[in-house]
Design a protein around this motif. Sequence first.
Motif, PDB file in Angstrom:
ATOM      1  N   TYR B 262       7.040   7.928  58.984  1.00  0.00           N
ATOM      2  CA  TYR B 262       8.021   9.620  58.740  1.00  0.00           C
ATOM      3  C   TYR B 262       8.805   9.190  57.723  1.00  0.00           C
ATOM      4  O   TYR B 262       9.127   7.779  57.545  1.00  0.00           O
ATOM      5  N   PRO B 263       8.499   9.765  56.533  1.00  0.00           N
ATOM      6  CA  PRO B 263       8.585  10.394  55.154  1.00  0.00           C
ATOM      7  C   PRO B 263      10.198   9.711  55.233  1.00  0.00           C
ATOM      8  O   PRO B 263      10.673   9.830  55.573  1.00  0.00           O
ATOM      9  N   ILE B 264      10.143   8.587  54.162  1.00  0.00           N
ATOM     10  CA  ILE B 264      11.380   8.694  53.741  1.00  0.00           C
ATOM     11  C   ILE B 264      11.322   7.870  52.171  1.00  0.00           C
ATOM     12  O   ILE B 264      10.533   7.396  52.537  1.00  0.00           O
ATOM     13  N   ASP B 289       8.745  11.335  63.585  1.00  0.00           N
ATOM     14  CA  ASP B 289      10.216  10.142  63.319  1.00  0.00           C
ATOM     15  C   ASP B 289       9.853   8.388  63.419  1.00  0.00           C
ATOM     16  O   ASP B 289       8.443   8.308  64.220  1.00  0.00           O
ATOM     17  N   GLU B 290      10.790   7.858  63.150  1.00  0.00           N
ATOM     18  CA  GLU B 290      10.451   6.316  62.813  1.00  0.00           C
ATOM     19  C   GLU B 290       9.665   5.909  64.015  1.00  0.00           C
ATOM     20  O   GLU B 290       9.294   5.077  64.677  1.00  0.00           O
ATOM     21  N   ILE B 291      10.108   6.115  65.233  1.00  0.00           N
ATOM     22  CA  ILE B 291      10.581   5.624  66.469  1.00  0.00           C
ATOM     23  C   ILE B 291       8.412   6.090  67.219  1.00  0.00           C
ATOM     24  O   ILE B 291       7.240   5.141  67.409  1.00  0.00           O
TER      25      ILE B 291
ATOM     26  N   GLY D  63      19.138  16.791  54.844  1.00  0.00           N
ATOM     27  CA  GLY D  63      17.950  16.910  54.168  1.00  0.00           C
ATOM     28  C   GLY D  63      18.051  18.277  53.642  1.00  0.00           C
ATOM     29  O   GLY D  63      19.357  17.885  52.925  1.00  0.00           O
ATOM     30  N   CYS D  64      18.116  18.529  52.003  1.00  0.00           N
ATOM     31  CA  CYS D  64      18.287  19.751  51.128  1.00  0.00           C
ATOM     32  C   CYS D  64      19.216  20.672  52.225  1.00  0.00           C
ATOM     33  O   CYS D  64      20.816  20.504  51.671  1.00  0.00           O
ATOM     34  N   SER D  65      18.658  21.361  53.259  1.00  0.00           N
ATOM     35  CA  SER D  65      19.657  22.241  53.798  1.00  0.00           C
ATOM     36  C   SER D  65      21.177  22.131  54.249  1.00  0.00           C
ATOM     37  O   SER D  65      21.977  22.163  54.015  1.00  0.00           O
ATOM     38  N   SER D  66      20.831  20.375  55.087  1.00  0.00           N
ATOM     39  CA  SER D  66      21.800  19.276  55.801  1.00  0.00           C
ATOM     40  C   SER D  66      22.832  19.043  54.657  1.00  0.00           C
ATOM     41  O   SER D  66      24.429  19.213  54.897  1.00  0.00           O
ATOM     42  N   ILE D  80      23.219  11.741  60.531  1.00  0.00           N
ATOM     43  CA  ILE D  80      22.063  11.314  59.796  1.00  0.00           C
ATOM     44  C   ILE D  80      21.370  12.293  60.334  1.00  0.00           C
ATOM     45  O   ILE D  80      21.498  12.884  61.419  1.00  0.00           O
ATOM     46  N   HIS D  81      20.074  12.243  60.189  1.00  0.00           N
ATOM     47  CA  HIS D  81      18.893  12.610  60.313  1.00  0.00           C
ATOM     48  C   HIS D  81      18.423  12.750  61.327  1.00  0.00           C
ATOM     49  O   HIS D  81      18.131  11.953  62.018  1.00  0.00           O
ATOM     50  N   GLY D  82      18.136  14.628  61.874  1.00  0.00           N
ATOM     51  CA  GLY D  82      18.350  15.054  62.985  1.00  0.00           C
ATOM     52  C   GLY D  82      19.603  14.865  64.479  1.00  0.00           C
ATOM     53  O   GLY D  82      19.081  15.457  65.677  1.00  0.00           O
ATOM     54  N   GLY D 105      17.610  21.822  59.400  1.00  0.00           N
ATOM     55  CA  GLY D 105      16.185  22.346  58.482  1.00  0.00           C
ATOM     56  C   GLY D 105      14.929  21.780  59.730  1.00  0.00           C
ATOM     57  O   GLY D 105      15.475  21.578  60.748  1.00  0.00           O
ATOM     58  N   ASP D 106      14.251  22.081  58.848  1.00  0.00           N
ATOM     59  CA  ASP D 106      12.753  22.413  59.978  1.00  0.00           C
ATOM     60  C   ASP D 106      12.188  20.986  60.588  1.00  0.00           C
ATOM     61  O   ASP D 106      11.971  20.426  61.432  1.00  0.00           O
ATOM     62  N   GLY D 107      12.556  19.829  59.423  1.00  0.00           N
ATOM     63  CA  GLY D 107      12.173  18.664  59.989  1.00  0.00           C
ATOM     64  C   GLY D 107      13.254  17.910  60.697  1.00  0.00           C
ATOM     65  O   GLY D 107      13.000  17.481  61.663  1.00  0.00           O
ATOM     66  N   ASP D 108      14.312  18.621  60.279  1.00  0.00           N
ATOM     67  CA  ASP D 108      15.977  17.523  60.856  1.00  0.00           C
ATOM     68  C   ASP D 108      16.329  18.102  62.293  1.00  0.00           C
ATOM     69  O   ASP D 108      15.817  17.298  63.069  1.00  0.00           O
ATOM     70  N   ALA D 109      15.755  18.815  62.491  1.00  0.00           N
ATOM     71  CA  ALA D 109      16.083  19.861  64.177  1.00  0.00           C
ATOM     72  C   ALA D 109      14.347  19.152  65.001  1.00  0.00           C
ATOM     73  O   ALA D 109      14.654  19.661  66.084  1.00  0.00           O
ATOM     74  N   ASN D 133      14.733  27.400  58.539  1.00  0.00           N
ATOM     75  CA  ASN D 133      13.041  26.503  57.967  1.00  0.00           C
ATOM     76  C   ASN D 133      12.526  27.069  56.538  1.00  0.00           C
ATOM     77  O   ASN D 133      12.202  28.720  56.949  1.00  0.00           O
ATOM     78  N   ASN D 134      12.110  26.013  56.138  1.00  0.00           N
ATOM     79  CA  ASN D 134      11.294  26.204  54.710  1.00  0.00           C
ATOM     80  C   ASN D 134       9.559  25.895  55.337  1.00  0.00           C
ATOM     81  O   ASN D 134       8.752  25.753  53.671  1.00  0.00           O
ATOM     82  N   ARG D 135       9.633  25.490  56.444  1.00  0.00           N
ATOM     83  CA  ARG D 135       8.382  24.644  56.466  1.00  0.00           C
ATOM     84  C   ARG D 135       7.240  24.031  55.579  1.00  0.00           C
ATOM     85  O   ARG D 135       6.400  24.101  55.421  1.00  0.00           O
ATOM     86  N   ILE D 136       8.855  22.806  55.444  1.00  0.00           N
ATOM     87  CA  ILE D 136       8.309  21.892  54.117  1.00  0.00           C
ATOM     88  C   ILE D 136       9.648  20.524  54.391  1.00  0.00           C
ATOM     89  O   ILE D 136      10.878  21.011  54.942  1.00  0.00           O
ATOM     90  N   TYR D 137       9.351  19.277  53.784  1.00  0.00           N
ATOM     91  CA  TYR D 137      10.480  18.283  54.190  1.00  0.00           C
ATOM     92  C   TYR D 137      10.705  18.690  52.581  1.00  0.00           C
ATOM     93  O   TYR D 137       9.863  18.146  51.645  1.00  0.00           O
ATOM     94  N   GLY D 138      11.731  19.890  52.656  1.00  0.00           N
ATOM     95  CA  GLY D 138      12.719  19.639  50.501  1.00  0.00           C
ATOM     96  C   GLY D 138      12.873  18.093  50.383  1.00  0.00           C
ATOM     97  O   GLY D 138      12.341  17.236  49.040  1.00  0.00           O
ATOM     98  N   LEU D 139      14.037  17.859  50.433  1.00  0.00           N
ATOM     99  CA  LEU D 139      14.527  16.836  50.593  1.00  0.00           C
ATOM    100  C   LEU D 139      13.631  15.324  50.308  1.00  0.00           C
ATOM    101  O   LEU D 139      13.985  14.407  49.028  1.00  0.00           O
ATOM    102  N   THR D 140      12.439  15.351  50.635  1.00  0.00           N
ATOM    103  CA  THR D 140      11.839  13.719  50.530  1.00  0.00           C
ATOM    104  C   THR D 140      10.188  14.476  49.275  1.00  0.00           C
ATOM    105  O   THR D 140       9.502  13.476  50.002  1.00  0.00           O
TER     106      THR D 140
HETATM  107  C1  LIG Z   1      15.991   8.169  59.255  1.00  0.00           C
HETATM  108  C2  LIG Z   1      15.627   8.751  58.915  1.00  0.00           C
HETATM  109  N1  LIG Z   1      14.462   8.812  58.037  1.00  0.00           N
HETATM  110  C3  LIG Z   1      13.844  10.058  57.310  1.00  0.00           C
HETATM  111  C4  LIG Z   1      15.432   9.649  56.575  1.00  0.00           C
HETATM  112  C5  LIG Z   1      14.347  10.445  54.892  1.00  0.00           C
HETATM  113  N2  LIG Z   1      14.136  12.358  55.209  1.00  0.00           N
HETATM  114  C6  LIG Z   1      15.734  13.105  54.692  1.00  0.00           C
HETATM  115  S1  LIG Z   1      15.936  14.365  54.889  1.00  0.00           S
HETATM  116  C7  LIG Z   1      13.875  14.608  55.684  1.00  0.00           C
HETATM  117  C8  LIG Z   1      13.902  16.205  56.686  1.00  0.00           C
HETATM  118  C9  LIG Z   1      13.966  16.612  55.254  1.00  0.00           C
HETATM  119  O1  LIG Z   1      13.696  18.014  55.758  1.00  0.00           O
HETATM  120  P1  LIG Z   1      13.976  19.513  56.894  1.00  0.00           P
HETATM  121  O2  LIG Z   1      14.562  18.821  57.744  1.00  0.00           O
HETATM  122  O3  LIG Z   1      12.962  20.253  56.546  1.00  0.00           O
HETATM  123  O4  LIG Z   1      15.244  19.638  55.716  1.00  0.00           O
HETATM  124  P2  LIG Z   1      15.082  19.953  53.709  1.00  0.00           P
HETATM  125  O5  LIG Z   1      14.936  19.274  53.631  1.00  0.00           O
HETATM  126  O6  LIG Z   1      13.125  21.268  53.954  1.00  0.00           O
HETATM  127  O7  LIG Z   1      15.912  21.400  53.995  1.00  0.00           O
HETATM  128  C10 LIG Z   1      13.120  13.608  55.913  1.00  0.00           C
HETATM  129  C11 LIG Z   1      11.691  12.712  56.651  1.00  0.00           C
HETATM  130  C12 LIG Z   1      16.450   9.802  56.825  1.00  0.00           C
HETATM  131  N3  LIG Z   1      16.703  10.238  55.457  1.00  0.00           N
HETATM  132  N4  LIG Z   1      16.023   8.956  57.783  1.00  0.00           N
END
Ligand SMILES: Cc1ncc(C[n+]2csc(CCOP(=O)(O)OP(=O)(O)O)c2C)c(N)n1
Lengths: 612, 612, 348, 348
Positions: B262-264, B289-291, D63-66, D80-82, D105-109, D133-140
């Motif tokens: 999972y990207p990080i 997710d990581e799990i 995430g960026c959105s967060s 923290i994420h999610g 964000g779309d990844g976060d949620a 929802n930007n259909r992408i992981y922005g922050l990573t």
């Molecule tokens: C436990 C954990 N796993 C992974 C990450 C890395 N991470 C940070 S934001 C993100 C995804 C962001 O995507 P999205 O929720 O769509 O938000 P956006 O940046 O697109 O607004 C990830 C994988 C983290 N911070 N914590």
Amino acid sequence: MKKQKQLIEEATIMFASDSGGGSQIIGTQMTEASAIAGNDVATLPDYPAEIRAPAGSLAGISGFQLRFSSLTIHTPGDICDVLVAMNPAALKVNIDKLKPNGVLIVDIDNFAQRNLRLAGYNSNPLEDDSLTRFQVIPVELTRLTREALKDTDLTQREIDRCKNFYALGMVCWMYNRPMDYAFQWLKEKFATKPQYIEANTLALKAGNIYCEATEQFATSYEIKPAKFAPGKYRNIEGNMATALGLVAASQKAGLQLVYGSYPITPASTILHELARYRNFGVKTMQMEDEIAAVGVAIGAAFSGALGVTGSSGPGIALKAEAINLAMIAELPLVVCNIQRAGPSTGMPTKTEQADLLQMFYGRNGESPLPIIATSRPSDCFETVYEACRIAIKYMTPVIFMSDLYVAFGAEPWLIPKVSDLPAIDVDFPTDTDGFEPYLREEVTLARPWAIPGTPGLEHRIGGLEKADISGNVSYDPDNHEQMVHLRAEKVARIVEDIPPTEIFGESRAELLVLSWGGTYGAVRTAVEHKQAEGESVSHVHLRYLNPLPKDLGEVMKGFKRVLIPELNLGQLRQLIRAEYLIDAIGLNKIQGQPFHIFEVESKINELLRGDV
Amino acid sequence: MKKQKQLIEEATIMFASDSGGGSQIIGTQMTEASAIAGNDVATLPDYPAEIRAPAGSLAGISGFQLRFSSLTIHTPGDICDVLVAMNPAALKVNIDKLKPNGVLIVDIDNFAQRNLRLAGYNSNPLEDDSLTRFQVIPVELTRLTREALKDTDLTQREIDRCKNFYALGMVCWMYNRPMDYAFQWLKEKFATKPQYIEANTLALKAGNIYCEATEQFATSYEIKPAKFAPGKYRNIEGNMATALGLVAASQKAGLQLVYGSYPITPASTILHELARYRNFGVKTMQMEDEIAAVGVAIGAAFSGALGVTGSSGPGIALKAEAINLAMIAELPLVVCNIQRAGPSTGMPTKTEQADLLQMFYGRNGESPLPIIATSRPSDCFETVYEACRIAIKYMTPVIFMSDLYVAFGAEPWLIPKVSDLPAIDVDFPTDTDGFEPYLREEVTLARPWAIPGTPGLEHRIGGLEKADISGNVSYDPDNHEQMVHLRAEKVARIVEDIPPTEIFGESRAELLVLSWGGTYGAVRTAVEHKQAEGESVSHVHLRYLNPLPKDLGEVMKGFKRVLIPELNLGQLRQLIRAEYLIDAIGLNKIQGQPFHIFEVESKINELLRGDV
Amino acid sequence: MKNRTSSSIPLAVQTLTKQDFTADQDVRWCPGCGDYSILAQTQRILPDLGIPKEDFVFISGIGCSSRFPYYMNTYGFHTIHGRAPTIASGVKAANPDLSVWVITGDGDALSIGGNHFIHLMRRNFDINMLLFNNRIYGLTKGQYSPTSEQGKKTYSTPMGSIDNPFNPISLALASGATFVARSLDRDPAHLRGVIKAAFEHKGTSFVEIYQNCNVYNDGAFFTYTEKETKADNTVFLEHDEPLVFGKDADKGICLNGFKPEVVSLTDGAHTPDALITHDQFAEDRTLAYFLSRMTEAPGLPHPIGIFRSVENPCYEGMMTEQINAAKEQMGEGDLEALLNAGDTWGVE
Amino acid sequence: MKNRTSSSIPLAVQTLTKQDFTADQDVRWCPGCGDYSILAQTQRILPDLGIPKEDFVFISGIGCSSRFPYYMNTYGFHTIHGRAPTIASGVKAANPDLSVWVITGDGDALSIGGNHFIHLMRRNFDINMLLFNNRIYGLTKGQYSPTSEQGKKTYSTPMGSIDNPFNPISLALASGATFVARSLDRDPAHLRGVIKAAFEHKGTSFVEIYQNCNVYNDGAFFTYTEKETKADNTVFLEHDEPLVFGKDADKGICLNGFKPEVVSLTDGAHTPDALITHDQFAEDRTLAYFLSRMTEAPGLPHPIGIFRSVENPCYEGMMTEQINAAKEQMGEGDLEALLNAGDTWGVE
Ligand SMILES: Cc1ncc(C[n+]2csc(CCOP(=O)(O)OP(=O)(O)O)c2C)c(N)n1
Ligand SMILES: Cc1ncc(C[n+]2csc(CCOP(=O)(O)OP(=O)(O)O)c2C)c(N)n1
Ligand code: SF4
Ligand code: SF4
Ligand SMILES: [Mg+2]
Ligand SMILES: [Mg+2]
């Protein structure tokens, strides 16, 4: 026939049956009756693995061990005086716990071929010579119960379910216990089913009369009340005491209690207990998983409630990331880890204390947290209360550690007066002047608990490193180092709240036995025994694991050797060695079972005399 | 004007710009060119925090530090000889890294009022006295680039994006670097956009010519090739080497590689890299997710693939429960923890090595796992390969630790021959005779890797404690103790695979510097310097953290004192103290930054001479 | 394995029996538990599926239901709570030839494992999931679950639960499940049929099985399973058949806008033609979703059977395709070449 | 707080401005990012909601959105994420008077936070969730997300992604969400309207906002947001209005069985009466679900607006009711009595 009555100091009884067979119930009844009679009591329920196995199988046996005494005791006993075995499997599983010449009561009606086979007996142990070292008392428990209840309206199945009360009646006779408590309990329990009250009462009485009448029972025993400090007592299970401690802390602090949890053995009963206290404003939330459970507790803490979460090892592992968030956000939070035997799913219904280092280190980065551990059922109240107090005073998550043995065990508890409980002062700032989210109290280094809804104190927190004082996000290298040190320092300062270490015994001697958590009872008793024998051994039991008491290094210097008994491979020992560079010795048992007193004693012997 | 050419040993350059400004690109170009020219190189990209900040702001600055040398080097350098700052913010963020009298090249066209304000300058540093200790070379980089590209068809914005190549051209001139590599790279990169090839090539040449022409640049430098062991080399980043190591291990073992992730940051680039190797049958799975990521790796391992998962601290925390499952299920699995600065979300783009104890202890119960750590970009290949080898040989999850500094750094790598790579033998049993899922190999204690699809070897595994040999669920106390010891013993036996400890320097001396992970370069260099000064100091760098090499205790006895420098508060130190009862001393930095060589040197000085 | 058609079944396989799928471990569910029936039906149907025993893998999480793999004489993995879908995905990804089954409970799949559940559905691995829904946490002794009805009194909710339950069928559909069905522990024949259909479906098959926990939630589904009430309270979904139910097949379901309506087939006002006809192969999943919601409206029967069954590419198949495509484009991976790729230089 | 009606707004509150909601931190999104607009619209609409600034709490994941909460001068928690839904649930449970917002964000949620997402929806806390929802992981830095279209090429999927994307609206509906809407970063007025409606809805409000990530997924929604294409490719949902769309409002959507069909309103064959009329208050959620699926059928416009808005009891309200009921039945908790409950005995 003239019956004898003999005065004895103490007794240990084990009830064992299929898990639906009521051992837990009559065990509890006997415990309450003994406690009310003024004995010191200690109990150890032994639940079968996970699921109710088929009747009569080894895997389905549920046991309840109870020790009651006219002396002060600390454990449910190494070995039993009496074993009540309701079927062959119950016998097989528990016979090793019965002392030589101990009394073995069996329901012979259950020793048919099928049951013997289910228990894996090739021949009937009642008929071969395998039980000659015990006083076997075979009783036609099924037939006798049916006989006693034949005039009731119950079905045969219902009647058979009263057998446990018949057995209880017998044991009450043996130990001269009044049965009033049980009568009363039946009345409350079956308030809506009077036929059950009647039937069980009949069974109870019949069992009692049976002993009086039959020659099988010649002697009954009397156990005088133990000496207790004056006060009001009740018998309490560990998890129940933990639940009460949490309610008490929230009430004394004037805070709402929000308990987020996800069911897991052996933590679930804290959730069940707390769920009954809605009238205290307690908000229990069974969440979708352990992460959500700690999440709601953190959210509640952010909102100004006392946020608490509880679980056991595997669930605690899942919470690690969120606990770390609470740590860096410096929010008060209490995390209860009721340990069970691991690793992984392990043996969920067995005890162990192998999560200590997980609690110290199971989070990424430098994440210091205060850790305190309870030692026995009656101690849970005070210890978890202390966890809450520290969490709020220092604005930090606190780890409270218990274990299955403590959680499910019961013993008399000296009920504290509410007014005597330590104050828990909560200060929600409202003054906007010079407010900064990470400006610290000078002594404790606690940051202000400024809660949403307070005008003018709007601020943002989060898991990114934060600038000292302002709490804004900061990537500044020196700031990071400073914050890491500040967080460590804050936890270190809790040492000022820790009372001087109590040494049980001489402060200079050959051997110090150093223990923590649920091993208290066995270790203390072993040391008592050895001291009574004149041995040069003392005992220190730690409640505070992080930070360790500041005098501990000095205390240990008074001893030639330090022994650390643990139900793990040496986790406290690892910490003590690293911290004090002392060659502490381990006594390590990892069988899912608590220490026997004799195990600790023989290790002490070995160390004192070199016998191996 | 006659230009001078001066022979020097080495140089350290820092490129800094807005994160869209191309510093990483030209840094990499210069690195490759230098590596190909035979220099030893080491790089340190410094990414801004998380998101692209607005142009010109301090938070948005992206830096790339590069050191190239005619000697063997181990770090990207403590301090820079040249700083190329594309705007005031780039200057402000990095000026402290420039050595006194160092060369500072700035794009003065970007020093307008607005940019100065964004960078938080009250006055223009080029005009006040604040930069007098440097050789400031102001260049109208924007204007000059526009001038050079005025005949192209590009828009002004496009033209401005070529500035970085103009700067690269200048630096190439300064260090007499051929530009062919960059020309070639542009051709490949913009294969479909020839106008960009042309423009950037023009800019590159123009920058080069500018230096030749203008009086601002009087001297250029030459750095001779370094001495390398014979062989074929390429420049490699840490994570790229890790990815290659995983592919190599799977190929040598004849197994499929399944990488669940999972990207990080900073682990994601391993996923990106591996995703490119579908033609090797590599199955990368970006999970929810990581799990889930570790879950698929475990499932793949159960199926007979090489299952690998990678993450960083917070994600690793989430995997703990599942890793524990793989531990008790005794499946091969490689878990890569590319550490970043914590705790919690911490400083995701900064480095640290504070997850060591988490990897040791971050799971419930007794859960021993082998742990190995890489020391530098070129070492990732071999170390992660070794992790795979151990995992398969001993049927156990293995923790591979790296960190952001290593992951993103680059250096020359002596490419191994495939035939020279250690064998990885995989034996999937097929013989049903006497098959037992937990019957162990005698020496390694590994259980058989019997995979689904094999007729007659059907069996069940799981997270409950298992009976020795049969692997059935068992709650037997003695069996549990035995299994806990067996699992510990299995990991302990890996010690037999660990080569004798290499001591850099005398084996008996005043001081041993003991290190692990990404601090290798700074520590080794510091010790080299001190040894060159005749000091009595040696260095041991650990790859194997669990188990520790069996001779380590002996090795340490040769030294009066042991210093353990770490980018944490003393985690290896804690382990060493507990294990060997040695009063090891810590040098601890926790700033999200690697050690500077001088920091280690001055600690060594302090310990050797008592200067504080 | 699913692509082996029955005609090509090796003889050895055809002769497998229930006994072959029975492990040597004692079954440890409470006497009377609905899990026994599900186990028995699975063991009975497996020999008919035409694949060798060693190719079956049963993967479970934690819960009473999740002990299932121990009782199956196949490959099995009793993993951790909620995570079985992830481990099963790994098994299937690594070896698409295996027949992979996830065994889970309502807590395991929908509480702690909810995320993996919805993601498994959308990825469409060719995996079969059997969810034993007893609307309670059995193993941890009786707390409410995400499928417990609101107001349920349990140990953890002595005053009644306050969360709205999930409808697993709706959730699976919304997550993208390609095969969605419901069956009953107490209807062995139907259960076997659905398990077989799930197996035959290529893609993730989700089967919700109403399962009686006679200890902590006895009778939760008796309305749908017991003779007296079953016919009037359930409607069995059959492809291309109208929605008819009732003891004498005397009632049917019509569509009114987006609302289902029960009509009598005996009062002359309605004929079967007017009823909704089930189409389990409909690409559009609105009908299936609509049917899944019928559980909630009072007066309507509970749908049992296959809600949806649509073929979509499977994750593992697409993965294999990418690998093949990559090999075609770039050639079979050559490790020596890989290590030596990029800009290299030699030192003598 | 939502029960304060606008008539009772204290004067001080009414005079809040956008400026009051702007924090002193530099906004750190990429120039051109759609997040800026969402931030601006939120800051603009908040002063109109009639509650004091200190009662707002913004909670986000990662995430960026967060990063959003940092820019709002309210209480905020960048968690923290999610996990934001869980922390927000705790905040709301502890203090139901706060106005709690989840920014995700779309990844976060939907990726790491998928389980909390569906459970938040079913519990129906009075919380508002804005999903960017930007259909992408922005922050990573640009990996595909659970809403990325199948086949998407990203750093982690150089050959294209192979998972089917989620439809967040469908998922929210199937999870039990009581308020479900979609809006656009580039339609400020609509966005403000939806945010306001979400706030006014009592219960969990889910708002999906199409957000342009101009760095990693530029133009993902331009068909729906840009002038040239918007009218023909979107249909704005208005309660009680027929589904009409197109540059000249010349097209409409009819129902054919369970299938939507585009019809012309100018060819005389159809009048607006024949079209589907939107009913956002329908108890039954099949219509809303049906509308959510329209996104996938080719030729159909993309629905924007409020899909569903239905009042149901909120978790925190039911919790309070239980507390009140318990106090009534058992009396306000008395600690001394509690500790002394059960069988006690005295020792002198
Ligand atoms: C436990 C954990 N796993 C992974 C990450 C890395 N991470 C940070 S934001 C993100 C995804 C962001 O995507 P999205 O929720 O769509 O938000 P956006 O940046 O697109 O607004 C990830 C994988 C983290 N911070 N914590
Ligand atoms: C991480 C973790 N959390 C909690 C548990 C405790 N636990 C085991 S099974 C279970 C729920 C079982 O319910 P369900 O999935 O419905 O299965 P059933 O027993 O009803 O078949 C729980 C909470 C666990 N084993 N691991
Ligand atoms: S507790 Fe319920 S689900 Fe579990 S085995 Fe017993 S009856 Fe079955
Ligand atoms: S990466 Fe995309 S989503 Fe993130 S700030 Fe930049 S444009 Fe916005
Ligand atoms: Mg269940
Ligand atoms: Mg996104």
